[in-house]
Design an enzyme around this catalytic site. Sequence first.
Site, PDB file in Angstrom:
ATOM      1  N   LYS A 102       6.471   2.375  19.755  1.00 10.86           N
ATOM      2  CA  LYS A 102       5.720   3.079  18.711  1.00 10.86           C
ATOM      3  C   LYS A 102       4.370   3.559  19.237  1.00 10.86           C
ATOM      4  O   LYS A 102       3.886   4.629  18.851  1.00 10.86           O
ATOM      5  CB  LYS A 102       5.513   2.143  17.508  1.00 10.86           C
ATOM      6  CG  LYS A 102       4.713   2.745  16.356  1.00 10.86           C
ATOM      7  CD  LYS A 102       5.354   3.997  15.815  1.00 10.86           C
ATOM      8  CE  LYS A 102       4.845   4.399  14.426  1.00 10.86           C
ATOM      9  NZ  LYS A 102       3.418   4.397  14.229  1.00 10.86           N
ATOM     10  N   ASN A 159       1.082  -1.514  12.702  1.00 10.28           N
ATOM     11  CA  ASN A 159       0.791  -0.890  13.989  1.00 10.28           C
ATOM     12  C   ASN A 159       0.046  -1.839  14.920  1.00 10.28           C
ATOM     13  O   ASN A 159      -0.952  -1.466  15.546  1.00 10.28           O
ATOM     14  CB  ASN A 159      -0.017   0.394  13.788  1.00 10.28           C
ATOM     15  CG  ASN A 159       0.859   1.568  13.391  1.00 10.28           C
ATOM     16  OD1 ASN A 159       2.024   1.648  13.773  1.00 10.28           O
ATOM     17  ND2 ASN A 159       0.306   2.478  12.603  1.00 10.28           N
ATOM     18  N   GLY A 209       0.829  -1.200   0.000  1.00  7.27           N
ATOM     19  CA  GLY A 209       0.000   0.000   0.000  1.00  7.27           C
ATOM     20  C   GLY A 209       0.860   1.245   0.000  1.00  7.27           C
ATOM     21  O   GLY A 209       1.987   1.256  -0.508  1.00  7.27           O
ATOM     22  N   GLY A 263       5.427   7.673   7.592  1.00  5.30           N
ATOM     23  CA  GLY A 263       4.291   7.881   6.711  1.00  5.30           C
ATOM     24  C   GLY A 263       4.652   7.850   5.251  1.00  5.30           C
ATOM     25  O   GLY A 263       5.562   7.145   4.813  1.00  5.30           O
ATOM     26  N   ASN A 313       3.215   7.443  19.143  1.00  3.07           N
ATOM     27  CA  ASN A 313       1.987   7.948  18.552  1.00  3.07           C
ATOM     28  C   ASN A 313       1.132   8.710  19.556  1.00  3.07           C
ATOM     29  O   ASN A 313       0.437   9.659  19.193  1.00  3.07           O
ATOM     30  CB  ASN A 313       1.188   6.801  17.934  1.00  3.07           C
ATOM     31  CG  ASN A 313       1.753   6.376  16.593  1.00  3.07           C
ATOM     32  OD1 ASN A 313       2.942   6.542  16.328  1.00  3.07           O
ATOM     33  ND2 ASN A 313       0.919   5.818  15.746  1.00  3.07           N
ATOM     34  N   GLU A 347       2.573  12.054  19.609  1.00  7.90           N
ATOM     35  CA  GLU A 347       2.169  12.704  18.347  1.00  7.90           C
ATOM     36  C   GLU A 347       0.773  13.312  18.476  1.00  7.90           C
ATOM     37  O   GLU A 347       0.528  14.430  18.003  1.00  7.90           O
ATOM     38  CB  GLU A 347       2.202  11.660  17.238  1.00  7.90           C
ATOM     39  CG  GLU A 347       1.727  12.092  15.878  1.00  7.90           C
ATOM     40  CD  GLU A 347       1.629  10.888  14.959  1.00  7.90           C
ATOM     41  OE1 GLU A 347       0.485  10.535  14.593  1.00  7.90           O
ATOM     42  OE2 GLU A 347       2.668  10.287  14.625  1.00  7.90           O
ATOM     43  N   TYR A 348      -0.149  12.593  19.130  1.00  7.86           N
ATOM     44  CA  TYR A 348      -1.497  13.112  19.343  1.00  7.86           C
ATOM     45  C   TYR A 348      -1.423  14.455  20.077  1.00  7.86           C
ATOM     46  O   TYR A 348      -2.089  15.427  19.703  1.00  7.86           O
ATOM     47  CB  TYR A 348      -2.322  12.136  20.193  1.00  7.86           C
ATOM     48  CG  TYR A 348      -2.959  10.979  19.470  1.00  7.86           C
ATOM     49  CD1 TYR A 348      -2.257  10.244  18.526  1.00  7.86           C
ATOM     50  CD2 TYR A 348      -4.257  10.591  19.758  1.00  7.86           C
ATOM     51  CE1 TYR A 348      -2.841   9.158  17.886  1.00  7.86           C
ATOM     52  CE2 TYR A 348      -4.849   9.511  19.123  1.00  7.86           C
ATOM     53  CZ  TYR A 348      -4.130   8.799  18.192  1.00  7.86           C
ATOM     54  OH  TYR A 348      -4.707   7.727  17.550  1.00  7.86           O
ATOM     55  N   GLY A 359       4.037   0.455   2.214  1.00  6.06           N
ATOM     56  CA  GLY A 359       4.738  -0.739   1.765  1.00  6.06           C
ATOM     57  C   GLY A 359       5.397  -0.575   0.415  1.00  6.06           C
ATOM     58  O   GLY A 359       6.539  -1.014   0.205  1.00  6.06           O
TER      59      GLY A 359
END
Length: 324
Positions: A195, A115, A38, A143, A199, A202-203, A41
Amino acid sequence: MIHQQHRPDQQHRPAGIHHTPTRLQKETAMEIGLIGLGKMGNNMRARLKKAGIGVVGYDTNPAVSDVADLAALAAALPAPRIVWVMVPAGKITDSVIDDLSNVLDEGDLIIDGGNSKWTEDFKHSELLSPKGIQFMDAGVSGGVWGLENGYGLMVGGTTEMVERAMPVFDALRPEGPRDEGFVHVGEVGAGHYAKMVHNGIEYGMMQAYAEGYELLDAKKDIIKDVTGTFKAWQRGTVVRSWLLELLVRALEADPEFDQIEGYVEDSGEGRWTLEEAIENAVPMPAISAAIFARFVSRQDDSPSMKAVAALRNQFGGHAVKELD
């Protein structure tokens, strides 16, 4: 389930493949399998190939897949194999790892780069261990920009596994000192745990930028250039960051976020971070407030939530809900 198929004899290589001083020049040609082509990937496949690592990719979309199924992927790789799984967490990851357990052999290594919740890593490792198949978890950040900038990597597994897969990690991580873009956090589960916390942070960071945006936007009687204000913070200030750069990009494209609905999803890691905070009695007021703000965004339109939605689209290619 994908059943074992006959595979031709293949030459075995030593179990421990060690990195060389020069990252992009390998003494021994290396190949890995990559499942899930995707947004991330496919970029990972391109970055690995650029580093001289052979990649056999599999995806359910035949237009981008190199092989027809997982058995064909296993047959195409020299043993002992390394297979990187880059698919959505949960049932899809479970299914892929279960199917791989039936086509891989003793000594092969699976790396889950999605994730997944860290507790799932124990389940996957226990499934594979009786068959002699090794398992690692890798938290991956970067990302849709990872192809150009590289990916921040946090991995869990044994030292032997890390050394074996180091050429892959070195190819994927950003340029510069290894310890500024890669960490062997600990045993299985540790990579995804790190991770998860990443995250959660990050929020909180995105929410702070978004709330600042809303206040500046509300004070237009004296603030005449909201976008320029954020842009001026990109050098020299203590709040400069890549997220700030991405917010500026989003503002330059749509200064009032007129084309975005202030509706923001959460993909799980923030909730898991708070669950762990409660379990370990660690106060997390900023991160918890950021998650609850996302819940609010689903009830009424919010300028700050538009900023968060725009940021997620910028760094991860996450879809935004456009206004009717």
